[in-house]
Design a protein around this motif. Structure first.
Motif, PDB file in Angstrom:
ATOM      1  N   LEU A 104       0.816  -1.218   0.000  1.00 16.44           N
ATOM      2  CA  LEU A 104       0.000   0.000   0.000  1.00 16.44           C
ATOM      3  C   LEU A 104       0.849   1.268   0.000  1.00 16.44           C
ATOM      4  N   PHE A 105       2.132   1.142   0.360  1.00 22.00           N
ATOM      5  CA  PHE A 105       3.027   2.298   0.296  1.00 22.00           C
ATOM      6  C   PHE A 105       3.539   2.516  -1.124  1.00 22.00           C
ATOM      7  N   GLU A 109      -3.209  -0.439  -4.882  1.00 25.06           N
ATOM      8  CA  GLU A 109      -4.378  -0.167  -4.053  1.00 25.06           C
ATOM      9  C   GLU A 109      -5.028  -1.494  -3.638  1.00 25.06           C
ATOM     10  N   LEU A 260      -8.217  -2.125   4.939  1.00 25.87           N
ATOM     11  CA  LEU A 260      -6.822  -1.660   4.900  1.00 25.87           C
ATOM     12  C   LEU A 260      -6.676  -0.145   4.989  1.00 25.87           C
ATOM     13  N   ILE A 261      -7.670   0.589   4.510  1.00 28.76           N
ATOM     14  CA  ILE A 261      -7.567   2.051   4.487  1.00 28.76           C
ATOM     15  C   ILE A 261      -8.483   2.601   5.566  1.00 28.76           C
ATOM     16  N   LYS A 262      -7.943   2.953   6.716  1.00 27.47           N
ATOM     17  CA  LYS A 262      -8.825   3.469   7.752  1.00 27.47           C
ATOM     18  C   LYS A 262      -8.216   4.641   8.508  1.00 27.47           C
TER      19      LYS A 262
ATOM     20  N   LYS B  14      -8.185  14.198  11.728  1.00 26.01           N
ATOM     21  CA  LYS B  14      -8.431  12.763  11.629  1.00 26.01           C
ATOM     22  C   LYS B  14      -9.220  12.331  12.857  1.00 26.01           C
ATOM     23  N   ILE B  55      -2.935   6.207   3.008  1.00 24.34           N
ATOM     24  CA  ILE B  55      -3.473   4.931   3.477  1.00 24.34           C
ATOM     25  C   ILE B  55      -4.451   5.155   4.624  1.00 24.34           C
ATOM     26  N   SER B  56      -4.816   6.414   4.857  1.00 23.79           N
ATOM     27  CA  SER B  56      -5.801   6.722   5.873  1.00 23.79           C
ATOM     28  C   SER B  56      -6.561   7.957   5.391  1.00 23.79           C
ATOM     29  N   PRO B  57      -7.889   7.835   5.224  1.00 21.02           N
ATOM     30  CA  PRO B  57      -8.629   8.965   4.664  1.00 21.02           C
ATOM     31  C   PRO B  57      -8.660  10.166   5.617  1.00 21.02           C
TER      32      PRO B  57
END
Lengths: 262, 306
Positions: A104-105, A109, A260-262, B14, B55-57
């Motif tokens: 993810l880096f 995606e 994964l995206i939080k 955030k 990687i974090s909205p």
């Protein structure tokens, strides 16, 4: 040609392919661990069930039992290899080995990861089908050249099962959830999908349910190819498996992003 | 946003369903600058890093990386970032060289070029002889060096370093610092979090101290020390409780002091501290130049976070 190559390189298939390459490298690095079970098992199962049990069963229709069983085994090995890798294997890569985290880096995606893992599960399924085909032909159970099409067919079967498994992997809170998936879904399906016997004598309700599950069309499709009995119905089964893969991939990608995206 | 700005945050927030980790923060990082984010555990450092890395909205506010919005142009942003995460994310299924090559593929770097750069990275971080080793067999320092080398393969314009030297021995730390300084001189922008004040003072052009999701101070290391700790510190070992009315005396002289439990710290410039020497005669005293750690502790307090 150049524009096709550019289009391919910016597509989800290409990005998924990089994830696929990662898994390929890891398996080649540890191939000795993988190979033994993958090769030996189909020979043993075909010999024991095909000829041991088959001696008592006799023929199914005018087909020898071992000949009836072999294509079913190709489809079910495709199912098992794809599902095992996309459940336990993928969960381990995600949760314990932090492989997805590193991906993810990069421009990768979550949806690319899901696609790559499904393609990888499909590849393992195709490889397993080669082994079972070799076993089956060494026992003289393969006669039609269409049997070679069982390999791409196993890829498709693997794609459908790996995609479904990725939905579970994306939503599971522990690796223990995989056990339930096998005991509740995969193993029962294995016994009522026309792998070991035709479904004709099963109750109507079980038969209808069975055709809605992926292994029944997978086994029927493989049986048609290995026996060289092609029919238009096979296109329907291909479409059914493709549709299952597409829907499952979409759902898995949604949950994987949420995870994964939080 | 001007093109000379690499990262810009406007009222960046955030919120992890009720837990506000980053609370309406504004900062900007210029191109070629090393910008440090300091703060105790739970201050919001890693949350900021994760949002920059897409990687974090972002919950609210705006975060822009090289004129691109983190919520809309994730892939494009991620292709110019090199990330050294806090958690060790080397791939245990691949050997050292494969780790680099696989990572390079994700950036669409052609195979031969990737190999060339991978060997160069192994040389730069003194890992050449480990090329075919498993990452599990590397020491902590080697793993960290490999992580940094991996983050540089695609020649990123911004390097994100989340506690890059935590847990390293002094030798490895200095090697890492030397390499990071080299990269800085090559013009790469860096966003760095650290718990080590010497690291921040050594590497950062500018830094901010954050706690509980808010910025407490921001500026060059020198300016922060001058503003918040002064020139010198007198550390009086009192072995509490403080008898003899020491604190009252310091108060009466109008000195800037802090009660740190077993000792009292007095801040000020050299001459004013010399004038007040009689106040702490009879105590064991250490006199030293003020540093970033003084600033950090004064701003964030001494209570434990976890």
């Amino acid at each position: 040609m150049a524009s096709v190559s550019v289009a391919l390189r910016s597509s989800f298939i290409w990005r998924g392919f990089h994830v696929w390459q990662r898994n390929r490298d890891a398996v080649i690095r540890g191939w000795k661990v993988e190979l033994g079970g993958m090769v030996i098992e189909p020979f043993v199962v075909l010999a024991a069930l095909g000829f041991g049990l088959g001696a008592y069963v006799g023929n199914i229709g005018d087909t020898r039992y071992a000949e009836y069983l072999a294509p079913g085994l190709i489809a079910s090995y495709a199912m098992f290899h794809a599902t095992l890798d996309a459940t336990y294997g993928a969960y381990l890569r995600m949760d314990s080995h932090h492989v997805y985290e590193a991906m993810l880096f990069t421009p990768v995606e979550p949806s690319d990861i899901v696609v790559g893992e499904a393609m990888w599960g499909a590849t393992r399924a195709a490889v397993s089908s080669v082994v079972v085909l070799i076993a089956a032909s060494s026992f003289g159970l393969v006669s039609s050249p269409f049997a070679l099409l069982a390999i791409p067919c196993a890829y498709l079967v693997g794609l459908a099962f790996a995609s479904i498994a990725m939905v579970l992997t994306a939503t599971a809170s522990t690796i223990g959830a995989m056990n339930n998936f096998f005991t509740v879904f995969i193993i029962p399906m294995f016994y009522v999908s026309g792998v070991f016997f035709p479904l004709d004598h099963l109750p109507e309700s079980v038969r209808v349910l069975s055709w809605a599950l992926p292994l029944t069309p997978a086994a029927a499709l493989t049986r048609g190819l290995v026996g060289g009995n092609l029919s238009w119905q096979m296109l329907l089964w291909v479409a059914e498996l493709l549709a299952m893969a597409a829907v499952a991939l979409y759902v898995a990608a949604f949950f994987m992003r949420r995870r994964l995206i939080k | 946003m001007t093109p000379s700005i690499a990262i810009e945050a406007n009222r960046l927030t955030k919120d992890y369903s009720g837990l506000v980790a980053v609370d309406s923060v504004d900062f900007s990082v210029s191109k070629g600058e090393c910008f440090g984010v300091l703060g105790p555990n739970g201050a919001g450092k890693t949350s900021i890093m994760k949002m920059v890395c897409c990687i974090s909205p972002v919950t609210s506010g705006q975060l822009v990386v090289q004129c691109m919005d983190v919520m809309r142009q994730r892939r494009a942003i991620k292709s110019v970032l090199g990330v050294v995460s806090q958690a060790d994310s080397l791939d245990p299924g691949l050997n050292v060289m494969q780790n680099l090559l696989s990572h390079a593929r994700f950036f669409n770097i052609p195979g031969t070029l990737a190999k060339e750069r991978a060997w160069a990275a192994l040389d730069l971080f003194q890992l050449r002889e480990k090329a075919s080793a498993s990452p599990d067999h590397l020491s902590g320092g080697m793993r960290r060096r490999l992580l940094i080398g991996r983050a540089l393969l695609h020649e990123p314009s911004i390097l994100i370093l989340d506690e890059p030297t935590t847990g390293l021995d002094p030798q490895s730390r200095h090697l890492v610092w030397d390499r990071l300084l080299q990269l800085k001189h090559q013009g790469i922008t860096m966003l760095l979090t650290t718990h080590y004040m010497d690291e921040a003072a050594y590497l950062c052009d500018r830094l901010m101290v954050i706690d509980l999701g808010k910025i407490l101070a921001e500026g060059t290391p020198e300016k922060l020390v001058r503003t918040h700790a002064g020139e010198q510190v007198v550390q009086i070992q009192t072995l509490a409780p403080h008898s003899n009315g020491l604190l009252e005396q310091l108060e009466a002289q109008g000195l800037d002091y802090e009660d740190a439990g077993d000792s009292v710290l007095v801040f000020g410039d050299t001459s004013s501290l010399s004038k007040s020497e009689s106040s702490w005669s009879g105590y064991h005293v250490v006199r030293r130049p003020a540093n970033l750690e003084d600033v950090f502790l004064r701003l964030t307090g001494r209570w434990l976070r976890d």
